[in-house]
Structures are given as C-alpha cells and as structure tokens.
Write a protein that holds these residues in place. Structure first.
Motif, PDB file in Angstrom:
ATOM      1  N   LYS A 129       0.841  -1.200   0.000  1.00  0.00           N
ATOM      2  CA  LYS A 129       0.000   0.000   0.000  1.00  0.00           C
ATOM      3  C   LYS A 129       0.877   1.251   0.000  1.00  0.00           C
ATOM      4  CE  LYS A 129      -3.652  -2.377   2.525  1.00  0.00           C
ATOM      5  NZ  LYS A 129      -4.475  -2.417   3.764  1.00  0.00           N
ATOM      6  N   PRO A 130       0.330   2.363  -0.440  1.00  0.00           N
ATOM      7  CA  PRO A 130       1.108   3.623  -0.423  1.00  0.00           C
ATOM      8  C   PRO A 130       1.522   3.988   0.999  1.00  0.00           C
ATOM      9  CG  PRO A 130      -0.847   3.834  -1.797  1.00  0.00           C
ATOM     10  CD  PRO A 130      -0.983   2.545  -1.061  1.00  0.00           C
ATOM     11  N   LEU A 131       2.545   4.831   1.092  1.00  0.00           N
ATOM     12  CA  LEU A 131       3.062   5.260   2.384  1.00  0.00           C
ATOM     13  C   LEU A 131       1.963   5.939   3.193  1.00  0.00           C
ATOM     14  CD1 LEU A 131       5.566   5.584   4.166  1.00  0.00           C
ATOM     15  CD2 LEU A 131       5.957   7.813   3.086  1.00  0.00           C
ATOM     16  N   GLY A 132       1.827   5.482   4.463  1.00  0.00           N
ATOM     17  CA  GLY A 132       0.828   6.045   5.360  1.00  0.00           C
ATOM     18  C   GLY A 132      -0.500   5.349   5.333  1.00  0.00           C
ATOM     19  N   GLN A 133      -0.693   4.379   4.392  1.00  0.00           N
ATOM     20  CA  GLN A 133      -1.971   3.669   4.325  1.00  0.00           C
ATOM     21  C   GLN A 133      -1.910   2.240   4.855  1.00  0.00           C
ATOM     22  OE1 GLN A 133      -3.830   3.867   0.497  1.00  0.00           O
ATOM     23  NE2 GLN A 133      -3.409   6.061   0.197  1.00  0.00           N
ATOM     24  N   GLY A 134      -0.783   1.811   5.372  1.00  0.00           N
ATOM     25  CA  GLY A 134      -0.689   0.451   5.924  1.00  0.00           C
ATOM     26  C   GLY A 134       0.611   0.270   6.674  1.00  0.00           C
ATOM     27  N   THR A 135       0.542  -0.499   7.748  1.00  0.00           N
ATOM     28  CA  THR A 135       1.743  -0.775   8.559  1.00  0.00           C
ATOM     29  C   THR A 135       2.398  -2.100   8.211  1.00  0.00           C
ATOM     30  OG1 THR A 135       0.451  -1.883  10.274  1.00  0.00           O
ATOM     31  CG2 THR A 135       0.761   0.507  10.497  1.00  0.00           C
ATOM     32  N   GLY A 136       1.728  -2.976   7.462  1.00  0.00           N
ATOM     33  CA  GLY A 136       2.301  -4.268   7.138  1.00  0.00           C
ATOM     34  C   GLY A 136       2.218  -5.283   8.262  1.00  0.00           C
ATOM     35  N   LEU A 137       1.329  -5.051   9.256  1.00  0.00           N
ATOM     36  CA  LEU A 137       1.215  -5.959  10.405  1.00  0.00           C
ATOM     37  C   LEU A 137      -0.003  -6.872  10.323  1.00  0.00           C
ATOM     38  CD1 LEU A 137       2.136  -3.556  13.354  1.00  0.00           C
ATOM     39  CD2 LEU A 137       3.570  -5.254  12.248  1.00  0.00           C
ATOM     40  N   GLY A 138      -0.917  -6.634   9.383  1.00  0.00           N
ATOM     41  CA  GLY A 138      -2.172  -7.385   9.353  1.00  0.00           C
ATOM     42  C   GLY A 138      -1.970  -8.881   9.153  1.00  0.00           C
ATOM     43  N   LEU A 139      -1.333  -9.276   8.026  1.00  0.00           N
ATOM     44  CA  LEU A 139      -1.122 -10.694   7.755  1.00  0.00           C
ATOM     45  C   LEU A 139      -0.121 -11.317   8.735  1.00  0.00           C
ATOM     46  CD1 LEU A 139      -1.068 -10.825   3.850  1.00  0.00           C
ATOM     47  CD2 LEU A 139      -2.808 -11.729   5.384  1.00  0.00           C
ATOM     48  N   ALA A 140       0.888 -10.551   9.169  1.00  0.00           N
ATOM     49  CA  ALA A 140       1.839 -11.076  10.154  1.00  0.00           C
ATOM     50  C   ALA A 140       1.127 -11.392  11.459  1.00  0.00           C
ATOM     51  CB  ALA A 140       2.965 -10.068  10.385  1.00  0.00           C
ATOM     52  N   MET A 141       0.199 -10.478  11.887  1.00  0.00           N
ATOM     53  CA  MET A 141      -0.549 -10.726  13.124  1.00  0.00           C
ATOM     54  C   MET A 141      -1.482 -11.934  12.943  1.00  0.00           C
ATOM     55  SD  MET A 141      -3.030  -8.195  15.301  1.00  0.00           S
ATOM     56  CE  MET A 141      -4.361  -8.316  14.125  1.00  0.00           C
ATOM     57  N   ALA A 142      -2.083 -12.086  11.744  1.00  0.00           N
ATOM     58  CA  ALA A 142      -2.964 -13.223  11.490  1.00  0.00           C
ATOM     59  C   ALA A 142      -2.185 -14.535  11.568  1.00  0.00           C
ATOM     60  CB  ALA A 142      -3.642 -13.072  10.129  1.00  0.00           C
ATOM     61  N   SER A 143      -0.979 -14.579  10.983  1.00  0.00           N
ATOM     62  CA  SER A 143      -0.163 -15.786  11.054  1.00  0.00           C
ATOM     63  C   SER A 143       0.256 -16.093  12.482  1.00  0.00           C
ATOM     64  CB  SER A 143       1.071 -15.619  10.163  1.00  0.00           C
ATOM     65  OG  SER A 143       1.910 -16.745  10.249  1.00  0.00           O
ATOM     66  N   SER A 144       0.632 -15.045  13.223  1.00  0.00           N
ATOM     67  CA  SER A 144       1.010 -15.242  14.633  1.00  0.00           C
ATOM     68  C   SER A 144      -0.163 -15.768  15.449  1.00  0.00           C
ATOM     69  CB  SER A 144       1.520 -13.921  15.221  1.00  0.00           C
ATOM     70  OG  SER A 144       1.787 -14.051  16.592  1.00  0.00           O
ATOM     71  N   PHE A 145      -1.389 -15.213  15.195  1.00  0.00           N
ATOM     72  CA  PHE A 145      -2.580 -15.669  15.913  1.00  0.00           C
ATOM     73  C   PHE A 145      -2.869 -17.146  15.607  1.00  0.00           C
ATOM     74  CE2 PHE A 145      -7.097 -16.615  15.284  1.00  0.00           C
ATOM     75  CZ  PHE A 145      -7.533 -16.560  16.597  1.00  0.00           C
ATOM     76  N   ALA A 146      -2.761 -17.544  14.333  1.00  0.00           N
ATOM     77  CA  ALA A 146      -3.041 -18.941  13.967  1.00  0.00           C
ATOM     78  C   ALA A 146      -2.070 -19.900  14.644  1.00  0.00           C
ATOM     79  CB  ALA A 146      -2.979 -19.103  12.445  1.00  0.00           C
ATOM     80  N   GLN A 147      -0.793 -19.563  14.623  1.00  0.00           N
ATOM     81  CA  GLN A 147       0.198 -20.439  15.263  1.00  0.00           C
ATOM     82  C   GLN A 147       0.018 -20.472  16.778  1.00  0.00           C
ATOM     83  OE1 GLN A 147       4.086 -19.212  13.983  1.00  0.00           O
ATOM     84  NE2 GLN A 147       3.587 -19.405  11.795  1.00  0.00           N
ATOM     85  N   GLY A 148      -0.273 -19.327  17.384  1.00  0.00           N
ATOM     86  CA  GLY A 148      -0.486 -19.287  18.829  1.00  0.00           C
ATOM     87  C   GLY A 148      -1.728 -20.046  19.255  1.00  0.00           C
ATOM     88  N   SER A 149      -2.697 -20.222  18.362  1.00  0.00           N
ATOM     89  CA  SER A 149      -3.920 -20.962  18.675  1.00  0.00           C
ATOM     90  C   SER A 149      -3.796 -22.441  18.338  1.00  0.00           C
ATOM     91  CB  SER A 149      -5.111 -20.364  17.914  1.00  0.00           C
ATOM     92  OG  SER A 149      -5.300 -19.008  18.258  1.00  0.00           O
ATOM     93  N   GLY A 150      -2.619 -22.888  17.899  1.00  0.00           N
ATOM     94  CA  GLY A 150      -2.428 -24.300  17.566  1.00  0.00           C
ATOM     95  C   GLY A 150      -2.813 -24.646  16.146  1.00  0.00           C
ATOM     96  N   GLY A 151      -2.948 -23.634  15.273  1.00  0.00           N
ATOM     97  CA  GLY A 151      -3.343 -23.893  13.897  1.00  0.00           C
ATOM     98  C   GLY A 151      -2.288 -23.428  12.914  1.00  0.00           C
ATOM     99  N   ALA A 152      -2.747 -22.992  11.724  1.00  0.00           N
ATOM    100  CA  ALA A 152      -1.815 -22.552  10.684  1.00  0.00           C
ATOM    101  C   ALA A 152      -2.546 -21.636   9.722  1.00  0.00           C
ATOM    102  CB  ALA A 152      -1.216 -23.749   9.938  1.00  0.00           C
ATOM    103  N   LEU A 153      -1.759 -20.861   8.959  1.00  0.00           N
ATOM    104  CA  LEU A 153      -2.309 -19.945   7.957  1.00  0.00           C
ATOM    105  C   LEU A 153      -1.572 -20.166   6.648  1.00  0.00           C
ATOM    106  CD1 LEU A 153      -3.456 -16.354   8.307  1.00  0.00           C
ATOM    107  CD2 LEU A 153      -1.622 -16.770   6.682  1.00  0.00           C
ATOM    108  N   ALA A 154      -2.309 -20.117   5.521  1.00  0.00           N
ATOM    109  CA  ALA A 154      -1.716 -20.313   4.206  1.00  0.00           C
ATOM    110  C   ALA A 154      -2.347 -19.333   3.220  1.00  0.00           C
ATOM    111  CB  ALA A 154      -1.913 -21.750   3.730  1.00  0.00           C
TER     112      ALA A 154
END
Length: 795
Positions: free
Chosen positions: A597-622
């Motif tokens: 996304k253009p500068l200032g419109q996204g931090t780049g943490l959305g998918l990283a947080m989703a992957s971290s949440f899936a692994q922390g819950s005992g699952g996976a993300l693809a």
C-alpha cells in the motif's frame, strides 16, 4: 595384519585340530559303548522287575498255603459232632485241635449273634473288632488285622460259616481260626534260609486288603498294624501282579514286587521289596570298568597323537608363523629355513621366500612412488590454503554486507512502525491531554467532568487496543481462549462487514452446518477477520465479492499443510476477487512491516498478526494468490468439543469491603509498586472503596513490613520491580502468612506472566493486566476476600 577371524583360526594349533579329528573318529565308538551300556542297564532293570514279581508270587504261594491250612483246620473242626451240636466237650475238642496248629492263637465258634459259644481258650474275651466280619462271611475267607483285648500281639482271623438248617446248637454259626501274626513273621523270616527260592536280600511283607501290614520278616514289631504309605496304595487296588519303585515305610527306596489282595488270594497281599542299587551293583561296576577302559584307551591315543603332531606338524608350523610375524612387523628380509623340498612344509617355506622377495621389490617401488606423491600433495595443499584464505575473506565481507543490509531493514521497519504508532498514540495523547485540560477548567461542572472523563477513558482504551495489537503481532500477549461457534460468529460478522466495506463489496458467508466449536481468543479472532476483510476491500478498488467459508477438516499424518499436527480442525477461507499477488509478493506477504500500500496507508502488520494468531492458537495460515484471480487466505483452527469457555475470569460484581471484612474491621491491603503515580492512583481507589492501604515502594520494603508483624488480609503487587520481584514477594509473604490472597498487576505479557502463574502457590491468586479500571480491581479483591476464603492470620 591378519583379520580377526584369521587370527582366531590360527590360535587353534594344527596338533589340536588333529586331536579334534581323532576325537570325532572315536565318537562313534564311544556312542556305541554308551548305547551298549544303556541297553545292558535297561535289560537289568527289566530283569529286576520280573524277579521282583516272581518273588512276590512265591511269597503269595506260601501265604496261600497258610490260608489253605486255616481252611483245613476249620474244616476239621466243623466235622466234630461235639462242635456242631455244642456238646459239653466242644471247647476241649477245639483246644485239642489247636495243639496240632501251633501258629494259631485260638479256634472259636461264634453263633449268629456274634457270641462266643465255645473256644480253644476258655478265657477268651468277647471279640469286638471282627464280629461284623464273621457275621458277614459267606464262605471261607480271611478277615482284617485285629488285636486281642486281653493279650499282647495281633491276629489275622479266618472265617468258615456253618451252613445247616437246624435251629438248635451251633448250626448257622461261624468257626474262627485266629492266626498269630508274630508266628507269621517268624515263618517269613525262615523262608529266606540258604537254598530257598526267595532271595535273602528281599524284605517280605504280608498285608490285608486295606493295606495294613500283617507281618514282615524285618522290623516286624515296629511296623505291625501300620498302613502302607500313600505311594504304595496302588498295589491294594491292583488286579494283577506288578512292581512299584517307591520309598518304603522304613524310609528306604525300594523296588517292590507284589501280588494284589484278591478273592483268589483270600484278600491277602504279598509284597517283596529289594534295594535296587544292591541288585544293580555288579552291572554298574562292570559298566564303570568299561567306561574307564575306554577313557584310558582314548587318552593314550590322544597322547601319542599329540607327540607325533608336535614333532612333524606343530614345530614346522611354528617356524613358518615366526617368519610371517617378522614380515608383519616390516622385516621383509626374514626368510624361512631351507627344508626338505619333498615335504609339504619344505615346499611352503620355499613359496614364502619367493613371495618375500617379490614383496620387498614392491615395497621399494611404492616408497619411491610415495615420495613423488607426497611432494604433489604438499604443492596442492599450499594452493588450497591460498584459495581458502581468499574464500574466508570474501565470506567475511559478505557477512558484513548482510549485517549492514539487515540493520538497514530494521531501521526501515522501526521507522514504519514508529510512524504508525506515533500517529495513533499522538491522537490518544491529544484526547487525554485535552480532556484533562478541560477537566481542570471545568472543575465545577459535574456533568461536563463526567463526559470528559468518559472521553479520556475511551482514549486510554484506544491506547490499550494499540498495545494489544502490537503484543499480538510479537506473540508476547497470552491468548484468552474461549470456545467459539464459528457459524454464529461469521453470521454476525457478515452483517457488520456488509455495512462497513461499502456497497460495491458483496459479502457472502458459506458455513457447513454442525461445525464443531474452536478454541481461540474471540477479540483477536475478530480482529484477524476484520484485517483480512480490509485487505480484500483494498484489493478490489472497483468492487467485487468477499467470501467467508468454513468447513470441518481432518488433517492426517501425510498432510501438506505446514505446521499442522494430525487431528480435527475447522478450515476457514477468506477469498476475494481482487487484483491478486505475484509470486514474489506472495512470498513476502506474511513478513512483518511488508506492505504494497502507499506510504501512510498500511503498517504491514495485518497478515503477520494473522499468522502469529493462527500459530499461537495451535493452527496454521496459508496464502494462495495469482495476479488477476484474487487472493485466498486459509486459516485452520483446532476443533474442540468443550462446552462453555475454556478460560474463565473472575466474575465482576459490586461487593465492597464491608461485605468481605469481619464486623467492625476494615480489610488491610498491602500495595506494592515501584511507580509512585500508579501506586497513588491504586491506593486512592482502594481507600475510596473502604479498605485500609499500607504502601511499599518495592519488594524489600514490603518484606520488611511483614517481618515487623504488619497485619494484612491481601497483597497487591507489581510483577517487575527492582530487587525482589512480585513472584518472590508473594512466595515470602505466603510463607509467613499461609493462605494469603495475592494479586499481581503487570504491564508485561507472555513469559514473565506465565512464570508468575506457574510459580505462585499456597493461596488464592489472580493476575491482572495494566491498564486496569479501579472497579475491576475492586471486584477482584472482593472475590478473593469472599467468605469462602478465610484471610490469613499473622503468626
């Protein structure tokens, strides 16, 4: 060097092998000798069985003769008219008859009632032991062992019933002749006189049908009237003569020949016992002499063979082996001595010398070649060292370049993160500072202050939400797992997304009915779905369809989904019809701070947080995406069958200090925090709620207050403090005040908090995250000080 197996074979000398061959040759002779000895031994055993039976039959014939004598004696008594008519001289007749039968204790006549009517011995007492036997006799027969009540010794009664029809006199009575068993024992002893058919080494025994010993030629008085041992009782039930090998009643192991007590033998058993080792002695001695002779011959053969092998085989072999050992040590100049070339050993020595000459020439050639090869290896080694030095230098330069690039990426990521966080926190601080400024100016307006405090509290909650998202991304905040109904959750979320994403985005929810619940943090799960939906919306600037799918999935051992253990899962899919991603973008999509996304419109943490949440819950993300074909995000969460929430929190209530303290006494709370501002705010909340508060700036100060005997009912402490931390303080406090309730209030998350939960034991305990509202803290204190939990007492 020779292989281990070859060395083991050489350890067995040739002479030993020759002896082994001779032993194998002698083995058939030894086996034949042993077989012949066994055959002789078995035949002697069979012969002994036959002899024992024949001896028993001879003894049985003697016993039958005695019984026939008793029949003749009683038959003669029955011919007397005085006896049959019970005349006045009946007893005299019987007495005179008994004089001709010295082996009998008495002769008597019994009537049908078992009364003695006349007897050879006028003083004969009324019999007791064999009356019923006499009355039951139907023909001539022997009775059972009996003792006389008025005299020593024992007798064997023989019965002859009188069969006339007259009702007067003795007609219908029974004549009895009592054989003296001591006389019978003497008779048995006399049977083994010299020249007799009965062997002198046998022990002769006569027994009745019940297995009771009547007479023995040896130790008669000791065993008279005794019963056979249990091992000998089978001969009493037998019907044919036979043998037994048993331990006799006198404790001696014997071979016993017997004739069983049958009607033909007048119910008398004849037994002859032999000491089998005595009968086998001559044979065993002969067999032993044969074995010793065979052993002597074998040893002589072995000895002479050993001498011959030593002279003609072992000595030449030892010389050849000595030469071979010198070769093994590197002395190729050693040679075998010259011998007779007509013998095999002489030919072997000459062949070995020829081989030694060839080996010596080869060794010299190899030494010259090794010198050349060593020089080449040294040169190549120097070249490799130079090349390795260059590679080491290049690797170090590349490592430094990669480190610099990584540092630059970190700086860039921190800059991106700091910009987004600064923007959000500046908004929060603006609301907090502005609100506190307005509160200061409008101190007299109660309604305005309430609105402004609500605004400040909402700003603080925004700050808390930002912190939680960062912690979720870094996996340092624990997941508060609850059981979630996916069908219900996606149904409600579809309506929210349809209203939020705009009219150009069509939201579709496809959920398989009857899905099992999943165990996950509800707020983070909703946040993950909202972030994925927002990304999908940004990928469809011209509009499109967002599809939320959920179905049950069984993952097996051969699953291709990375990071998933075998088991039952709920498979969720968030798919869009947007622009999609190429392979390079897809490979970096889940990396922290990566965004297209253009500068200032996204931090780049959305998918990283989703992957971290899936692994922390005992699952996976693809992820699955192609340019122009949209993006498909697959999320697997473990299925569960639990009912209700997996993690429960202390229920909020409105209990106050008055409901938890003893009547007339306010609960005392020890408050420990190294931040004066936090300590002041929390102390004010507790004091306003009616608690007595004792403050301490760190763990050491709090411990000093407890050592002075400060009486408290509850401990509230920070987790991380200088010196003694909150965990150690709770341990020490509960050691001094067993059962003391404690609360840890911390701004940290993850490992430190989990350590506190696992380490603090011994009393009621709760863990609370900063920032916390005063009302929630008061509710938690009220729950720990409830009447079901008695406060600790000061020792």
């Amino acid at each position: 060097m020779l292989p281990d197996r070859s060395r083991g074979e050489l350890r067995m000398k040739l002479s030993t092998r020759i002896l082994l061959v001779i032993a194998i040759c002698l083995l058939p002779t030894i086996i034949l000798q042993l077989g012949f000895s066994w055959s002789q031994w078995s035949q002697r055993k069979t012969q002994l069985d036959t002899i024992a039976v024949r001896q028993a039959e001879l003894l049985s014939g003697t016993v039958m003769s005695i019984a026939e004598g008793a029949r003749i004696l009683l038959g003669a008594a029955a011919q007397y008219h005085q006896v049959r008519t019970l005349g006045a001289d009946c007893s005299a007749r019987l007495s005179a008859l008994r004089e001709y039968a010295p082996g009998y204790a008495f002769i008597a006549l019994l009537d049908d009632q078992g009364q003695v009517r006349c007897a050879s011995d006028p003083g004969l007492a009324q019999p007791q032991g064999w009356i019923e036997q006499a009355r039951a006799a139907q023909h001539f027969t022997a009775g059972r062992f009996s003792r006389l009540p008025d005299r020593a010794g024992a007798v064997l009664p023989f019965f002859l019933p009188l069969r006339t029809g007259s009702a007067a006199g003795a007609d219908g009575g029974t004549l009895v002749a009592a054989l003296d068993l001591d006389w019978l024992a003497r008779t048995l002893a006399g049977l083994k006189r010299e020249g007799s058919a009965l062997m002198a080494t046998g022990v002769l025994t006569v027994a009745d049908a019940g297995g009771v010993i009547l007479a023995r030629d040896v130790r008669h008085e000791e065993f008279l009237g005794a019963s056979f041992p249990p091992a000998a009782m089978p001969l009493v039930q037998a019907t044919q003569p036979g043998t037994l090998r048993i331990r006799s009643i006198d404790g001696t192991d014997r071979l016993v020949g017997y004739t069983p007590p049958t009607a033909a033998s007048h119910n008398l058993a004849a037994v002859v016992g032999f000491s089998e080792p005595e009968l086998m002695g001559d044979l065993e001695q002969g067999l032993l002499q044969g074995v010793l002779l065979l052993a002597g011959v074998s040893l002589a053969v072995f000895f002479f063979t050993r001498q011959v092998a030593l002279r003609f085989i072992e000595r030449p072999t030892r010389i050849l082996l000595a030469v071979a050992r010198r070769w093994g040590q590197g002395d190729l100049a050693a040679r075998a001595p010259a011998g007779d070339h007509r013998s095999e050993f002489g030919q072997i020595g000459a062949a070995w010398n020829t081989m030694a000459d060839q080996l010596q020439r080869r060794e010299e050639e190899l030494r010259d070649y090794a010198d050349v090869l060593e020089a080449r290896v040294a040169e190549r080694t120097r070249e490799l060292v130079r090349t390795n030095n260059r590679l080491t230098t290049e690797i170090e330069e590349r490592r430094q370049a990669e480190a610099a690039l990584l540092q630059a990426q970190k700086v860039q990521a921190v800059g991106q993160l700091a910009g987004g966080i600064a923007h959000d926190f500046n908004n929060v601080l603006q609301a907090v500072l502005g609100g506190t400024s307005l509160i200061r100016r409008r101190a007299g307006d109660t309604a305005a202050i309430r609105r402004l405090t609500d605004m400040v509290e909402e700003a603080a909650r925004r700050g808390e939400s930002i912190t939680r998202r960062l912690l979720a991304f870094s996996r340092r905040e624990e997941l508060r797992a609850t059981t979630l109904d996916i069908e219900q959750l996606l149904g409600g979320l579809r309506d929210v997304l349809a209203a939020t994403l705009g009219g150009r985005i069509r939201v579709v929810a496809e959920v398989t009915p009857g899905l099992p619940p999943v165990l996950a943090d509800r707020s983070q799960f909703e946040t993950v779905l909202l972030n994925l939906a927002t990304n999908a919306r940004d990928a469809m600037p011209e509009g499109g369809t967002l599809t939320l799918c959920a179905e049950a999935s069984r993952i097996g051992p051969d699953s291709t989904v990375a990071g998933l253990a075998p088991g039952d899962y709920v498979h969720l899919v968030v798919a869009d019809t947007g622009e999609g991603m190429d392979a390079a973008t897809l490979a970096q999509a889940t990396e922290p701070f990566f965004t297209t996304k253009p500068l200032g419109q996204g931090t780049g943490l959305g998918l990283a947080m989703a992957s971290s949440f899936a692994q922390g819950s005992g699952g996976a993300l693809a992820l699955d995406s192609e340019p122009g074909r949209g993006t498909r995000v697959s999320l697997w969460l473990p299925a569960t069958r639990l009912e209700g929430e997996a993690v429960t929190e202390t229920p909020l209530g409105s209990q106050s200090a008055a409901s938890t303290a003893a009547p007339g006494r306010r609960p005392r709370v020890l408050l420990v925090d190294d931040e004066p501002l936090v300590r002041t705010v929390l102390a004010g909340e507790l004091i306003d709620a009616g608690y007595e508060v004792v403050e301490a700036e760190d763990g050491g100060a709090a411990l000093a207050l407890l050592q002075k005997g400060e009486a408290i009912q509850l401990l509230v402490t920070d987790l991380a403090m200088p010196g003694l931390d909150g965990v150690g303080l709770i341990r020490e406090a509960q050691h001094r005040l067993p059962g003391l309730p404690a609360i840890i209030v911390t701004g940290y998350a993850g490992d430190a908090a989990n350590l506190a939960i696992g380490a603090v034991v011994g009393g009621p305990f709760a863990l609370m995250r900063k920032p916390i509202l005063g009302a929630r803290l008061l509710d938690q204190i009220a729950a720990l000080l409830s009447p079901a939990r008695q406060p600790a007492k000061v020792d």
